[in-house]
Design a protein around this motif. Structure first.
Motif, PDB file in Angstrom:
ATOM      1  N   GLY A 248       0.824  -1.215   0.000  1.00 29.75           N
ATOM      2  CA  GLY A 248       0.000   0.000   0.000  1.00 29.75           C
ATOM      3  C   GLY A 248       0.854   1.259   0.000  1.00 29.75           C
TER       4      GLY A 248
ATOM      5  N   THR B   9      -3.696   4.304  -5.360  1.00 33.25           N
ATOM      6  CA  THR B   9      -4.483   4.012  -4.153  1.00 33.25           C
ATOM      7  C   THR B   9      -5.771   3.268  -4.507  1.00 33.25           C
ATOM      8  OG1 THR B   9      -3.546   5.922  -3.014  1.00 33.25           O
ATOM      9  CG2 THR B   9      -5.613   5.068  -2.143  1.00 33.25           C
TER      10      THR B   9
ATOM     11  N   ALA C  10      -4.760  -0.161  -4.599  1.00 38.22           N
ATOM     12  CA  ALA C  10      -4.448  -0.637  -3.245  1.00 38.22           C
ATOM     13  C   ALA C  10      -5.735  -1.010  -2.499  1.00 38.22           C
ATOM     14  CB  ALA C  10      -3.676   0.431  -2.485  1.00 38.22           C
ATOM     15  N   LEU C  11      -6.785  -0.218  -2.693  1.00 36.28           N
ATOM     16  CA  LEU C  11      -8.061  -0.506  -2.027  1.00 36.28           C
ATOM     17  C   LEU C  11      -8.631  -1.841  -2.485  1.00 36.28           C
ATOM     18  CD1 LEU C  11      -9.594   3.079  -2.018  1.00 36.28           C
ATOM     19  CD2 LEU C  11      -9.305   1.632   0.007  1.00 36.28           C
ATOM     20  N   GLU C  12      -8.355  -2.197  -3.749  1.00 35.44           N
ATOM     21  CA  GLU C  12      -8.824  -3.487  -4.256  1.00 35.44           C
ATOM     22  C   GLU C  12      -8.082  -4.639  -3.586  1.00 35.44           C
ATOM     23  OE1 GLU C  12      -8.411  -3.363  -8.525  1.00 35.44           O
ATOM     24  OE2 GLU C  12      -9.717  -1.613  -8.667  1.00 35.44           O
TER      25      GLU C  12
ATOM     26  N   LYS D  68      -8.351  -3.463   2.825  1.00 36.66           N
ATOM     27  CA  LYS D  68      -8.554  -2.197   3.529  1.00 36.66           C
ATOM     28  C   LYS D  68      -7.244  -1.644   4.067  1.00 36.66           C
ATOM     29  CE  LYS D  68     -11.417   0.092   6.970  1.00 36.66           C
ATOM     30  NZ  LYS D  68     -10.393   0.504   7.939  1.00 36.66           N
TER      31      LYS D  68
ATOM     32  N   THR E 215      -4.179  -2.196   3.084  1.00 34.79           N
ATOM     33  CA  THR E 215      -3.371  -1.734   1.953  1.00 34.79           C
ATOM     34  C   THR E 215      -3.864  -0.373   1.472  1.00 34.79           C
ATOM     35  OG1 THR E 215      -3.233  -4.059   1.347  1.00 34.79           O
ATOM     36  CG2 THR E 215      -2.395  -2.500  -0.255  1.00 34.79           C
ATOM     37  N   GLY E 216      -5.186  -0.195   1.417  1.00 33.38           N
ATOM     38  CA  GLY E 216      -5.774   1.061   0.972  1.00 33.38           C
ATOM     39  C   GLY E 216      -5.460   2.226   1.899  1.00 33.38           C
TER      40      GLY E 216
ATOM     41  N   SER F  24      -1.886   3.243   1.540  1.00 35.76           N
ATOM     42  CA  SER F  24      -1.680   3.903   0.260  1.00 35.76           C
ATOM     43  C   SER F  24      -2.173   5.350   0.301  1.00 35.76           C
ATOM     44  CB  SER F  24      -2.395   3.115  -0.839  1.00 35.76           C
ATOM     45  OG  SER F  24      -2.117   3.656  -2.086  1.00 35.76           O
TER      46      SER F  24
END
Lengths: 112, 230
Positions: free
Chosen positions: B181, B193, B196-198, B201, B203-204, B207
């Motif tokens: 992230g 980002t 990253a959200l995909e 959470k 990681t998102g 990011s």
């Protein structure tokens, strides 16, 4: 919503004002971003007071910069002459950035 | 017809139309290259070229939209505050990772472009290529770059990070979700980002925060780095 937008613009104005008065070498809106963060952190303002407007602005952030992307059209010839160099520089730099950031946090981070 | 094109209504209308059209297309075809920003930008350019409409005419409406970048940057401060609370315990290593990555992002792109003898105005336009577009534009204006070039390249960098970032990092032995992230946010801002959200959470969140921290780092240090090398 309008009230929270007033908060956002107050910090924007304050940021621009401080930039001018103190000759800060950073854009006024970025100064405003610092100020609103610290105002929230030190509980000078409530998150709920600014969140409605800030969430909406960020939701449509990409819409606001599309016209700049379109403006690239005017510089087509300049870019065309150097596109291969630009592509190499940008890709190599992006890979370096990805790797360095990730490896440091993977080694020293706590959250997996 | 020329009167309509000369009015701000035209620029705002075509941008809204392209943006929502591109979003609708993305929902049907979930490929990185169908990035809504890229699709919207390219389709507006095509309309301007095909109908021979001046960029100045388009910008009368475009300027009304870009005006909101200023308050949006302030809104990033609010976003940062919210997410910061979630990773407090890991903040120092995270902060160092993003600062090192962000600094090397500027230094490496500047050095490579100088090596190729690319005109200085392009070097200045690309120094801030990894940060969120509104901040990149501000930095570019400040150091004498061309904001339109900056915006175009920043969007492409974001798409590159979004499409290839996770694969490159996995190939290089990165397994940590938070590291993935932070790297995506540092190198590829908001578009990274989104990817990253995909991935999850945590990681998102890393990011989004990395995007903010690198935005601040880049805004503060780029003028000095440019002074050093140019």
């Amino acid at each position: 919503m309008v009230k929270s937008l007033l908060y956002i613009f107050s910090f924007l104005v304050l940021g621009e004002f401080l930039k001018e008065v103190l000759h800060i070498p950073i854009a006024g809106n970025i100064v405003g971003m610092f100020l609103i963060f610290f105002a929230l952190k030190f509980k000078l303002i409530k998150l709920s007071a600014v969140k409605p407007a800030s969430d909406k602005l960020l939701k449509y952030l990409v819409l606001f910069f599309i016209p700049y992307g379109v403006g690239l059209l005017a510089y087509y010839q300049l870019i065309q002459a150097f596109w291969a160099y630009i592509a190499i520089a940008v890709v190599v730099s992006a890979v370096i950035t990805l790797y360095l950031t990730a490896i440091i946090l993977q080694k020293f981070g706590k959250n997996g | 017809m020329d009167n309509l094109f000369e009015s701000p209504i035209f620029g705002v209308f075509i941008t809204l139309l392209a943006f929502f059209g591109a979003n609708a297309l993305r929902k049907r075809i979930p490929l990185a290259i169908f990035n809504p920003v890229l699709m919207a930008t390219v389709s507006i350019i095509v309309v301007l070229v095909v109908f021979k409409i001046d960029i100045e005419a388009y910008n009368k409406g475009g300027d009304l939209l870009t005006f909101f970048l200023g308050p949006s940057i302030v809104a990033l401060g609010v976003f940062f505050y919210e997410k910061y609370e979630e990773i407090k315990n890991d903040f120092i290593p995270f902060f160092i990772a993003v600062i090192v990555g962000g600094l090397m992002s500027i230094v490496s792109v500047v050095l490579i472009l100088l090596l190729f003898n690319v005109p200085l105005v392009i070097v200045k336009s690309l120094a801030s290529k990894s940060v969120t577009t509104p901040i990149a534009i501000e930095v570019s204006k400040m150091i004498g770059g061309i904001p339109e070039i900056t915006a175009g390249i920043v969007i492409l960098v974001g798409i590159f990070g979004n499409a290839f970032g996770p694969a490159i990092l996995k190939f290089m032995g990165i397994t940590s979700k938070s590291a993935l992230g932070a790297a995506l946010g540092t190198a590829a801002h908001g578009i990274g980002t989104a990817r990253a959200l995909e991935e999850g959470k945590l990681t998102g969140v890393y990011s989004g925060l990395a995007m903010c921290v690198n935005g601040i780092v880049t805004a503060v240090v780029t003028p000095y780095i440019i002074d050093c090398f140019l």
